[in-house]
Design a protein around this motif. Structure first.
Motif, PDB file in Angstrom:
ATOM      1  N   PRO A 121       0.800  -1.229   0.000  1.00  0.00           N
ATOM      2  CA  PRO A 121       0.000   0.000   0.000  1.00  0.00           C
ATOM      3  C   PRO A 121       0.834   1.281   0.000  1.00  0.00           C
ATOM      4  N   GLU A 122       2.100   1.217   0.457  1.00  0.00           N
ATOM      5  CA  GLU A 122       2.884   2.442   0.566  1.00  0.00           C
ATOM      6  C   GLU A 122       3.348   2.935  -0.811  1.00  0.00           C
ATOM      7  N   ILE A 123       3.615   4.232  -0.863  1.00  0.00           N
ATOM      8  CA  ILE A 123       4.114   4.857  -2.091  1.00  0.00           C
ATOM      9  C   ILE A 123       5.424   4.204  -2.514  1.00  0.00           C
ATOM     10  N   TYR A 124       5.553   3.876  -3.798  1.00  0.00           N
ATOM     11  CA  TYR A 124       6.774   3.254  -4.317  1.00  0.00           C
ATOM     12  C   TYR A 124       7.227   3.918  -5.617  1.00  0.00           C
ATOM     13  N   VAL A 125       6.456   3.734  -6.677  1.00  0.00           N
ATOM     14  CA  VAL A 125       6.837   4.301  -7.965  1.00  0.00           C
ATOM     15  C   VAL A 125       6.933   5.826  -7.889  1.00  0.00           C
TER      16      VAL A 125
END
Length: 212
Positions: free
Chosen positions: A148-152
């Motif tokens: 769920p966490e921001i990656y890209v």
């Protein structure tokens, strides 16, 4: 020989990503060949994809140092991974560091070859994320893209900051460091505080008779 901060980020990114591949191999209890394979695929996968898109010679074909770095890191992790208390947590944080380094390196190469800021940002994002995606796919780990966490977005932010700084004429060491810090801050904050974008919520479909 002049100091090249972008080249340093390139080697560091390969080493750190190779370590995450080797840690994934340790979690699956693979043999040394499995360690070497996953470390190499993760370490050079993103850059290979970038170079194929840019239609330039693949970076590690002409410089065996990159493959040697992956091999050395794989062997080191093979003999030391058991000492790490939480290998998956370490994998995620090393992945964040590698993502930050490669977002800058990929953007720098894209900008140098094409001169296009848009291509620069895209190649930075692809270089930073593709190796981790391959690692998770091959190792059967939960994909970083599905967390769920921001990656890209972290990779895009780092690549964009570097690109804007370089186009504005800042010294490359300044724009490179700014891009690295931005990507690491965004991804690190996402890991530490659970930053994420609102997720899609399904809605009941309309009945045919309700459609005007």
């Amino acid at each position: 020989m002049p100091f090249n901060p972008i080249a340093l980020l390139d080697y560091a990114g390969v080493a750190v990503f190779a370590a995450t591949g080797a840690l994934a191999a340790s979690r699956k209890q693979l043999d040394i060949i499995g360690f070497l394979f996953l470390a190499s695929v993760t370490g050079i996968g993103g850059g290979t994809f970038r170079d194929l898109i840019l239609n330039v010679p693949v970076f590690w074909v002409g410089n065996r140092d990159y493959v040697l770095i992956c091999a050395v890191v794989a062997v080191l992790v093979f003999f030391t991974a058991h000492r790490v208390e939480s290998r998956y947590k370490l994998l995620l944080w090393l992945d964040a560091i590698g993502l930050a380094a490669f977002s800058v390196m990929g953007a720098a190469k894209g900008l140098a070859i094409t001169g296009s800021p848009v291509v620069s940002i895209i190649t930075g994002m692809l270089t930073a994320t593709f190796g981790g995606i391959l690692r998770d796919l091959l190792a059967g780990e939960p994909s970083v893209l599905l967390r769920p966490e921001i990656y890209v977005t972290a990779a895009l932010a780092g690549a964009a900051i570097f690109t804007f700084g370089d186009v504005a004429g800042l010294p490359q060491i300044v724009s490179g460091l700014a891009g690295f810090v931005m990507a690491l801050a965004v991804r690190g904050g996402a890991l530490r505080f659970g930053w994420s974008f609102p997720s899609y919520k399904s809605r009941p479909g309309r009945r045919p008779e309700d459609i005007p």
